[in-house]
Enzyme design. Sequence first.
Site, short mmCIF file in Angstrom:
data_model
loop_
_atom_site.label_atom_id
_atom_site.label_comp_id
_atom_site.label_asym_id
_atom_site.label_seq_id
_atom_site.Cartn_x
_atom_site.Cartn_y
_atom_site.Cartn_z
N HIS A 36 0.84 -1.21 0.00
CA HIS A 36 0.00 0.00 0.00
C HIS A 36 0.87 1.26 0.00
CE1 HIS A 36 -3.95 -1.98 0.98
NE2 HIS A 36 -3.08 -2.96 1.21
N ASP A 132 -5.58 5.97 1.86
CA ASP A 132 -5.86 4.57 1.56
C ASP A 132 -7.24 4.22 2.10
OD1 ASP A 132 -4.02 1.81 0.99
OD2 ASP A 132 -5.89 1.54 2.12
N GLN A 354 12.54 -5.26 -6.80
CA GLN A 354 11.71 -6.15 -7.63
C GLN A 354 11.44 -5.62 -9.04
OE1 GLN A 354 8.67 -8.72 -5.97
NE2 GLN A 354 7.14 -7.77 -7.31
N HIS A 369 2.92 -14.64 -5.52
CA HIS A 369 1.70 -14.82 -4.73
C HIS A 369 0.55 -13.99 -5.32
CE1 HIS A 369 2.91 -10.89 -3.57
NE2 HIS A 369 2.04 -10.78 -2.59
N TRP A 372 -1.40 -7.46 -5.85
CA TRP A 372 -1.73 -6.67 -7.04
C TRP A 372 -0.51 -5.93 -7.60
CZ3 TRP A 372 -4.52 -6.87 -11.00
CH2 TRP A 372 -4.76 -5.77 -11.81
N SER A 374 2.68 -6.82 -7.45
CA SER A 374 3.54 -7.78 -8.14
C SER A 374 2.93 -8.17 -9.48
CB SER A 374 3.75 -9.03 -7.28
OG SER A 374 4.45 -8.69 -6.11
N GLU A 377 3.40 -5.31 -11.85
CA GLU A 377 4.82 -5.13 -12.18
C GLU A 377 5.26 -6.19 -13.19
OE1 GLU A 377 5.60 -3.16 -7.78
OE2 GLU A 377 6.50 -5.10 -8.21
N ASP A 393 -6.96 -10.40 -1.98
CA ASP A 393 -7.32 -10.31 -3.40
C ASP A 393 -6.45 -11.21 -4.28
OD1 ASP A 393 -5.03 -8.87 -2.85
OD2 ASP A 393 -5.40 -7.37 -4.40
N GLN A 394 -5.53 -11.96 -3.68
CA GLN A 394 -4.56 -12.71 -4.50
C GLN A 394 -5.22 -13.77 -5.37
OE1 GLN A 394 -1.79 -14.00 -1.45
NE2 GLN A 394 -1.47 -11.89 -0.77
N1 UDP Z 1 8.78 -6.07 -3.34
C1 UDP Z 1 10.08 -5.67 -3.39
N2 UDP Z 1 11.05 -6.59 -3.16
C2 UDP Z 1 10.79 -7.89 -2.89
C3 UDP Z 1 9.45 -8.30 -2.85
C4 UDP Z 1 8.45 -7.38 -3.09
O1 UDP Z 1 10.38 -4.49 -3.64
O2 UDP Z 1 11.73 -8.65 -2.67
C5 UDP Z 1 7.74 -5.07 -3.59
C6 UDP Z 1 7.03 -5.34 -4.89
O3 UDP Z 1 7.73 -4.72 -5.95
C7 UDP Z 1 5.65 -4.75 -4.65
C8 UDP Z 1 5.46 -4.87 -3.14
O4 UDP Z 1 6.74 -5.14 -2.59
O5 UDP Z 1 5.62 -3.40 -5.05
C9 UDP Z 1 4.56 -6.00 -2.74
O6 UDP Z 1 3.25 -5.67 -3.04
P1 UDP Z 1 2.19 -6.75 -3.52
O7 UDP Z 1 0.90 -6.04 -3.71
O8 UDP Z 1 2.70 -7.50 -4.68
O9 UDP Z 1 2.11 -7.80 -2.35
P2 UDP Z 1 1.95 -7.69 -0.74
O10 UDP Z 1 3.30 -7.56 -0.19
O11 UDP Z 1 1.07 -6.50 -0.47
O12 UDP Z 1 1.31 -8.99 -0.40
#
Ligand code: UDP
Length: 471
Positions: A36, A132, A354, A369, A372, A374, A377, A393-394
């Site tokens: 977020h 948010d 990432q 996983h 949103w 990921s 991206e 939401d995954q």
């Molecule tokens: N991310 C990162 N490095 C990592 C793993 C994740 O920078 O090793 C970042 C990724 O680019 C994304 C965020 O962490 O922007 C994770 O958000 P996402 O919505 O995918 O999943 P959440 O962590 O909320 O389950």
Amino acid sequence: MASVHEARTGGGGDAGGRKSRRPRRVLVFPLPFQGHINPMLQLADTLHARGLAVTVLHTHFNALDPARRPEFRFVPVPDGVPAGVAASGDAIDILHAMNAGMEAEESAALRGVLESVLADEEKTPAACIVFDANLLAVPRAAAAVGLKTVVLRTASAACFGCFMAYPMLHQKGYLPPQESKMYMPVKELPPLRVRDLFYSSWSDQEKMRNLLARAMEAVNNSSGLVINTFDALEPAELERIRDELRIPMVLAPGPLHKLSSKNTASSLLDEDCDCIKWLDKQPPKSVLYVSFGSLASLDPNEFLEVAWGLATSGHPFLWVVRPDSVRGLDGPGFPNGFEAAVEGRGKVIRWAPQQEVLAHRAVGGFWTHNGWNSTLESISEGVPMICRPQFADQMMNTRYVEKTWGVGFELEGELERGKIEKAIRKLMEEREGAEMRERAMELKMKVADCLKPGGSSEIAIDKLVRHILSL
Ligand code: UDP
């Protein structure tokens, strides 16, 4: 393009109708979780680049580091999260505690913070607060100090559509889900099935419904909704939201990470940037990148199966293993012989840059996983996915990846090394995987289109800036 000059002169006039010459400010308040924080700060970057001053409100829990973003002003907000709850790592419990803490009448902490920010920043008056949707204390506190609100949704339009449909989903018996009906299509929300819906079996259902209803009310009472998606990706979902919501402005300026040049500056963990040098040495599209985001975890047996599945697949891999990746253990324990089996071919790191990794020419697939961010991206770089959703939401993101966009497939059921190895081969070597990669490249082109001058992202940001200046 609504720009620096417009932002400085301001669309809002004073009481006499004269144009204000003062610059304008936006307050932003992210939910303090990585998935977020990133999109909120990316949006803030974009608004800042258009000449708006930015003040970031942030909780003590997962507090942000102001030194990493000197262009913004940071203001801490007491969140009332008890230390024990913060340490539990349970995101839903933390969210409930945070909302309760910030809403507590006797503390009125958030309102106090807003009052002092507004008093402090008279020279650069605040136009609104972008917050948010899960921060339920914001609307009332903002209304009390006369501040307009804009909501940022950091998940997909489909997810918001599911929230809008929550009462219907209960009325028609889709929710709570019944074991025998998990694969039944939800015909009102194609392509979702019951098992794809946003639902948490371990949360108190009444609390959950209440939270969603209030988040919806916050959107309906705001002056605009921004969703981190783009029109070409979720056209029908966005149309439905625009038709059904009572508010005049629903914008889809995503993917937001592509609008910001400072993505690494909002990471809560230190990124291991050496992995890029390692990727430089790998053949094109050979590496499987493996990461389950910032919150999802594995049980110790699943962790072993993943380790051996990666080892026996024979493919190069870059695997993000956070210190809290394995449930119930202080740190991950790799199986005996794993290191030797993957030497020179596998790299394990605690946290990755990432977006840079996914954009690297050596990366040919992403085992994710499906958070949103990921998902977006990966789509943005044309990288196909093995999907292993866990919660929130995954599951619905996975469903869209597999069924609507055809850029990945779900690895379902128990995690077992043989199954993992097969899935990796399917994505990285077989024809089906190649077709998914082709479709992912087509989606990447759509992202490029929406980012062009005059594309949907720029149009949406223009509208947002104009809207903010008009408040
Ligand atoms: N991310 C990162 N490095 C990592 C793993 C994740 O920078 O090793 C970042 C990724 O680019 C994304 C965020 O962490 O922007 C994770 O958000 P996402 O919505 O995918 O999943 P959440 O962590 O909320 O389950």
